[in-house]
Design an enzyme around this catalytic site. Structure first.
Site, PDB file in Angstrom:
ATOM      1  N   GLU A  54       0.854  -1.201   0.000  1.00 44.76           N
ATOM      2  CA  GLU A  54       0.000   0.000   0.000  1.00 44.76           C
ATOM      3  C   GLU A  54       0.880   1.238   0.000  1.00 44.76           C
ATOM      4  O   GLU A  54       1.776   1.368   0.829  1.00 44.76           O
ATOM      5  CB  GLU A  54      -0.922  -0.016   1.221  1.00 44.76           C
ATOM      6  CG  GLU A  54      -1.691   1.260   1.489  1.00 44.76           C
ATOM      7  CD  GLU A  54      -2.524   1.745   0.295  1.00 44.76           C
ATOM      8  OE1 GLU A  54      -2.366   2.917  -0.084  1.00 44.76           O
ATOM      9  OE2 GLU A  54      -3.303   0.951  -0.263  1.00 44.76           O
ATOM     10  N   GLY A  69       3.558  -0.071  -5.727  1.00 42.04           N
ATOM     11  CA  GLY A  69       3.865  -1.334  -6.389  1.00 42.04           C
ATOM     12  C   GLY A  69       3.392  -1.336  -7.824  1.00 42.04           C
ATOM     13  O   GLY A  69       2.525  -0.554  -8.216  1.00 42.04           O
ATOM     14  N   GLY A 127     -22.912  16.703 -11.395  1.00 42.18           N
ATOM     15  CA  GLY A 127     -23.151  15.269 -11.214  1.00 42.18           C
ATOM     16  C   GLY A 127     -24.155  15.023 -10.107  1.00 42.18           C
ATOM     17  O   GLY A 127     -23.940  15.442  -8.972  1.00 42.18           O
ATOM     18  N   GLY A 179     -25.205  11.972  -9.034  1.00 41.48           N
ATOM     19  CA  GLY A 179     -25.127  10.623  -8.474  1.00 41.48           C
ATOM     20  C   GLY A 179     -24.948  10.689  -6.959  1.00 41.48           C
ATOM     21  O   GLY A 179     -25.154  11.728  -6.333  1.00 41.48           O
ATOM     22  N   ILE A 188     -22.327  10.710  -4.896  1.00 43.96           N
ATOM     23  CA  ILE A 188     -21.348  11.642  -4.324  1.00 43.96           C
ATOM     24  C   ILE A 188     -21.866  13.073  -4.400  1.00 43.96           C
ATOM     25  O   ILE A 188     -21.829  13.827  -3.420  1.00 43.96           O
ATOM     26  CB  ILE A 188     -19.979  11.501  -5.029  1.00 43.96           C
ATOM     27  CG1 ILE A 188     -19.386  10.106  -4.772  1.00 43.96           C
ATOM     28  CG2 ILE A 188     -19.000  12.575  -4.548  1.00 43.96           C
ATOM     29  CD1 ILE A 188     -18.169   9.769  -5.627  1.00 43.96           C
ATOM     30  N   VAL A 237     -24.979  14.162  -4.698  1.00 45.34           N
ATOM     31  CA  VAL A 237     -26.166  14.346  -3.855  1.00 45.34           C
ATOM     32  C   VAL A 237     -25.776  14.451  -2.380  1.00 45.34           C
ATOM     33  O   VAL A 237     -26.318  15.281  -1.640  1.00 45.34           O
ATOM     34  CB  VAL A 237     -27.158  13.182  -4.111  1.00 45.34           C
ATOM     35  CG1 VAL A 237     -28.148  13.029  -2.965  1.00 45.34           C
ATOM     36  CG2 VAL A 237     -27.898  13.402  -5.433  1.00 45.34           C
ATOM     37  N   ARG A 269     -16.033   8.022 -10.370  1.00 45.08           N
ATOM     38  CA  ARG A 269     -14.656   7.655 -10.063  1.00 45.08           C
ATOM     39  C   ARG A 269     -14.164   6.672 -11.111  1.00 45.08           C
ATOM     40  O   ARG A 269     -14.906   5.809 -11.569  1.00 45.08           O
ATOM     41  CB  ARG A 269     -14.566   7.024  -8.668  1.00 45.08           C
ATOM     42  CG  ARG A 269     -14.968   7.984  -7.553  1.00 45.08           C
ATOM     43  CD  ARG A 269     -14.854   7.312  -6.182  1.00 45.08           C
ATOM     44  NE  ARG A 269     -13.482   6.963  -5.863  1.00 45.08           N
ATOM     45  CZ  ARG A 269     -12.595   7.783  -5.288  1.00 45.08           C
ATOM     46  NH1 ARG A 269     -12.944   9.015  -4.983  1.00 45.08           N
ATOM     47  NH2 ARG A 269     -11.375   7.375  -5.023  1.00 45.08           N
ATOM     48  N   HIS A 290     -42.831  -2.406  17.462  1.00 43.87           N
ATOM     49  CA  HIS A 290     -43.558  -1.131  17.367  1.00 43.87           C
ATOM     50  C   HIS A 290     -43.171  -0.236  18.536  1.00 43.87           C
ATOM     51  O   HIS A 290     -43.115  -0.700  19.663  1.00 43.87           O
ATOM     52  CB  HIS A 290     -45.059  -1.414  17.408  1.00 43.87           C
ATOM     53  CG  HIS A 290     -45.900  -0.172  17.401  1.00 43.87           C
ATOM     54  ND1 HIS A 290     -46.130   0.560  16.261  1.00 43.87           N
ATOM     55  CD2 HIS A 290     -46.547   0.479  18.411  1.00 43.87           C
ATOM     56  CE1 HIS A 290     -46.896   1.591  16.550  1.00 43.87           C
ATOM     57  NE2 HIS A 290     -47.159   1.572  17.846  1.00 43.87           N
TER      58      HIS A 290
END
Length: 459
Positions: A37, A117, A178, A180, A182, A184, A266, A436
């Site tokens: 990573e 990497g 946009g 979508g 993200i 919204v 993305r 309930h």
């Protein structure tokens, strides 16, 4: 840094949701794993995605509650947003989860290598001159915010979600490009924080991948909240000015704002990582895989946002686990992507699992629908939230989809995904008793009505 060595059982390239889930499951199954990573384990979801955005959305919910206290008989007042304190809260959440994850990975004896990497061939990943060899390689290099051709994200007045998460102020006005998930979610946060917001979406509805009835309910709720939107119109250009941006749409309309957030999705992180050279089949940057996440190269798998499946952390977890179990010879069942729950954490929330009415009809199902309005749900009334639960089912058969809009409905989708994935009918669920007063009753009531024995439903 550990010396290049091997062979490991698995070399995992990328420590986000897909990569670390694969590493953890493989270690549990007794395999020797190296996890590579370049940044921090946890990836986009933990550091730049799910977790920080949901922390901001919770702060936004508190801002709304402070404004609205009087309607509940509580004298509260909204004095403003302390942006550094919001970031401190968000970062504390991230930090705690990251340390916990790092500790978990260490406890499983997984070798972690920090560095960039690249795939050096089947079974070989090179990091800073060191080569790590493994019987299997799992590619999990994730995704990054996309832009449009010719649209330059400068990080100042034209920003991505990465920039939005560390913004040092509440902007006075924002154009969100946009509509979508993200776009919204950020529109919802900024509106709660006091900004003027306009969403621009080229398709006819916000959240265009959701059932159209849900999209329309969200649009109505956003209109009530003062969030503006331009639907079915494409972005043409943007120019920066001393005070912000001027956005021009293809229909000639212009929008002035302090900032523009580019939230057009993305894209996979795959360029320059040696994938093509190693013979991995690609399409538009995505690695192509089969139902077990195997690439075209034997012994090389790929998971998460790198492959063209749903870009969700929980999908990454599932794919990582699937790969580890497949390598271990456990014969895991491939993922049914229709059965993955999806949530947009705006105010109101939108949550769904299964397929929409339109898709069900396209696939040849004889469809019945039932819509239960949250106005009949006591807990939703107490919370002063509006919305509905819509169930799509095969006539006299299984539930094909559950689609919900309303405050906190994301918490209801877990039961809905069991109903869908266990192929339950409305009759199966109707005999189960829901507590309930809870919002979970809304799902129960919808199933009762669909089974032909409605209780709190106006016919």
């Amino acid at each position: 840094m550990a010396d290049g060595s091997g062979p490991f059982d698995i070399v995992v390239l990328g420590g986000g949701s897909g990569g670390y889930a694969c590493a953890l499951r493989a270690a549990e199954l007794g395999m020797n794993v190296v996890l590579i990573e370049k940044d921090k384990v946890g990836g986009t979801c933990l550091h730049r995605g799910c977790i920080p955005t949901k922390a901001l959305l919770h702060a936004a919910e508190l801002a709304d509650q402070a404004r609205e206290g009087a309607s509940f008989g509580v004298r509260t007042s909204f004095e403003g947003i302390d942006v550094p304190a919001v970031h401190a809260y968000k970062d504390k959440v991230i930090s705690g989860l990251w340390k916990g994850l790092a500790g978990l990975i260490k406890s499983k004896k997984i070798t972690v290598v920090e560095g960039e990497g690249r795939l050096a061939g089947p079974g070989r990943v090179e990091v800073g001159g060191q080569v790590y060899e493994g019987r299997h390689v799992v590619l999990a290099t994730g995704s990054t915010p996309k832009s449009l051709p010719g649209l330059d994200i400068d990080g100042d007045k034209i920003i991505s979600s990465d920039h939005a998460l560390v913004l040092d102020r509440v902007p006075s006005s924002v154009v969100v490009l946009g509509g979508g998930v993200i776009g919204v979610e950020f529109a919802s946060v900024w509106r709660s924080f006091g900004a003027e917001v306009t969403i621009v979406e080229a398709l006819p509805h916000l959240l265009p991948l959701e059932d159209e009835s849900n999209s329309k309910l969200l649009e109505r709720a956003f209109r009530r909240r003062g969030i503006k939107y331009e639907l079915g119109v494409r972005f043409e250009s943007v120019k920066t000015t001393e005070t912000g941006v001027v956005v021009t749409l293809e229909n000639g309309k212009t929008l002035d704002a302090e900032l523009m957030l580019v939230a057009v999705g993305r894209g996979p992180v795959s360029a320059g990582l040696g994938y093509e050279e190693a013979g991995v089949r690609m399409e538009r940057g995505h690695v192509q895989v089969d139902e077990f996440c195997r690439t075209s190269v034997p012994g090389v798998y790929a998971v998460g946002d790198l492959i063209p499946t749903l870009q969700l952390a929980h999908v990454g977890f599932a794919e990582g686990i699937l790969v580890a179990e497949h390598i271990a010879g456990l014969s895991p069942v491939p993922i049914d992507y229709d059965g993955v729950p999806r949530i947009t954490y705006s105010e109101p929330e939108v949550a769904s699992v299964g397929i929409s009415t339109a898709v069900a009809r396209e696939r040849g199902h004889d469809v019945v629908e039932l819509t239960y309005n949250l106005a009949g749900n006591g807990r939703s009334k107490i919370l002063q939230t509006q919305g509905e639960v819509k169930v799509v089912a095969e006539r006299d058969g299984r539930v094909l989809g559950v689609h919900m809009v309303g405050g906190r409905v994301g918490e209801l989708i877990a039961e809905a995904q069991l109903i869908f994935n266990w192929e339950a009918t409305a009759n199966d669920v109707a005999q189960l008793i829901h507590p309930h007063p809870t919002q979970s009753e809304a799902l129960g009531e919808a199933m009762l009505a669909l089974a032909g024995k409605p209780l709190h439903v106006h016919n």
